[in-house]
Design a protein around this motif. Structure first.
Motif: not given
Length: 461
Positions: A299-318
């Motif tokens: 949801x946060x990504x949809x609210x700020x599309x493009x702001x963090x392009x090419x950044x790396x995110x991780x998840x603590x679950x699959x």
């Protein structure tokens, strides 16, 4: 950062989640005459879970056929953190179990949802819950966890989003009744994952930014730097600042990183500050990539599309984006919609902790008690919630791994996704194997490449 926003006093304990390790090397069967376990020590066959045995003690209402739990979250907080959604995830898993007949002839019920306002009322809310809620177990996602000792002394089975230093056992009080989707964190361990990711992308200069008002933030930053120094000494930490005030101005740091040619930015900051940092980087024309250990928030990504392009995110679950999905991930994705149309990190964490509680009940058997549930989970050497999380060895992962000589986990695992517009794109995975894992033994040879793993039964997703 990913999902709910964490404060400088709390998120910083999770900012190095890549060094929070699981254990998949040692496995044993639960010592229960009714239970058998899979290779990940997740209960699969537990005898007759429909059998009703009366008189199970506090929190078990035989007249209403209920097992009652309490939820405490920092619903009210100054940074917009989505802590209350943890309770949504617990409720979604309970609904899933109840729709299939419940367990031992009883339904799972949340009897109270308490608001630990601003994370500063944890002791009071825990005291009130223990006194008044008549709950068999407590679920908790809060900015602080000062009530940990109270819950441990009461022998209360507790299932928490582990971002707090109080999670770990202390010399004065064992916290063996407190469980999380991570074991006790090790911020100062200096892990493989972040340096490997930097080297994988050809970065030679990095920046590390942390708060000066939080010891946890400073430890996080020091641990990040130690990882680079140990595993990738050819990568230069060109800018290191662990003096940032909370909600501080970041323009000077960005200017320094631009001047130094920083390509990769690691932070021990909360999400608001990380977002501000990204906007300042764009403003000053610093074309560096951020590493976002808490950035897996659709949801946060949809609210700020493009702001963090090419950044790396991780998840603590699959991650949901992994193909094929495991059966456990499909269960979550298919059933969480009954509670919320906008699930976040804390929603799935609540689901996972609800599952851990129910698995503990199954392992304890129809004549379950609070202590039997705690003991059953603490016999698990590789609990993975059917592959949703990196396996946890509950025989040792209540202990603080930062203490000299303390036992540590055998594996350091994470996932990694690149942000593309409003989408997360899995990186460096093999089909059905979302986890990137290193040997966590500090004396092990430094590998050039990690292992790719799945912890789901059947090895897919």
């Amino acid at each position: 950062m990913r999902g709910p926003i964490r404060t400088a006093a709390a998120v910083l304990l999770a900012a190095m989640v890549a060094t929070a390790c699981g254990n998949s090397k040692s496995q044993d069967a639960a010592s229960s005459t009714t239970a058998t376990t899979s290779s990940s020590n997740t209960p699969t066959t537990i005898g007759d879970t429909t059998k009703f045995v009366a008189g199970r003690g506090p929190g078990v209402d035989d007249s209403k056929k209920e097992i009652r739990v309490a939820v405490i979250t920092s619903k009210t907080n100054p940074i917009g953190g989505k802590y209350a959604q943890y309770g949504d995830g617990v409720q979604a898993y309970f609904d899933f179990v109840n729709a299939h007949g419940g367990i031992y002839g009883r339904k799972l019920v949340i009897v109270n949802k308490r608001d630990d306002v601003v994370g500063l009322q944890n002791t009071q809310q825990v005291q009130a819950s223990l006194a008044d809620d008549n709950a068999f177990a407590t679920f908790l996602a809060t900015l602080q966890f000062t009530g940990a000792d109270l819950l441990a002394k009461a022998g209360q089975p507790t299932f928490t989003w582990n971002i707090n230093p109080e999670f770990a056992s202390t010399p004065q009080q064992s916290h063996e009744s407190i469980f999380g989707s991570l074991g006790a964190l090790c911020l100062n361990c200096g892990g493989h994952f972040i340096p490997w990711l930097a080297k994988k992308n050809g970065f030679t200069k990095v920046g590390i930014i942390a708060y000066g008002v939080s010891s946890s933030s400073k430890i996080c930053a020091a641990g990040t730097r130690a990882g680079y120094e140990k595993y990738t000494p050819d990568i230069k930490v060109a800018v290191f600042d662990d003096t940032v005030p909370f909600a501080g101005d970041l323009s000077a740091d960005v200017a320094k990183m631009k001047s130094a040619g920083v390509q990769f930015v690691n932070t021990c900051l909360d999400t608001n500050e990380v977002t501000k940092l990204q906007r300042e980087m764009k403003k000053q024309g610093l074309n560096a990539v951020q590493y976002l250990p808490n950035g897996y928030d659709h949801e946060a990504l949809k609210e700020s599309p493009g702001l963090f392009d090419n950044s790396f995110a991780i998840s603590l679950y699959s991650p949901w984006e992994v193909s094929p999905q495991s059966p456990a991930t499909k269960d979550y994705v298919d059933n969480v919609k009954s509670v919320t149309s906008a699930p976040v990190e804390l929603t799935e964490t609540g689901w996972i902790m609800g599952k851990m509680f129910v698995d503990g009940l199954k392992l304890a058997g129809p004549e379950f008690t609070k202590q039997k549930v705690v003991d059953a989970l603490n016999r698990q050497t590789a609990y993975s919630a059917d592959g949703l999380i990196v396996p946890i060895d509950w025989t040792k992962q209540h202990n603080d791994p930062q203490k000299p000589g303390a036992p540590r986990s055998n594996l350091e695992c994470s996932t990694v996704m690149k942000i593309n517009g409003s989408s997360f794109v899995p990186q460096y995975t093999e089909p059905g194997k979302p986890w990137i894992c290193f040997d966590a033994d500090p004396n092990a040879p430094i590998p050039t490449e990690p292992e790719h793993r799945s912890f789901a039964p059947g090895g897919q997703g």
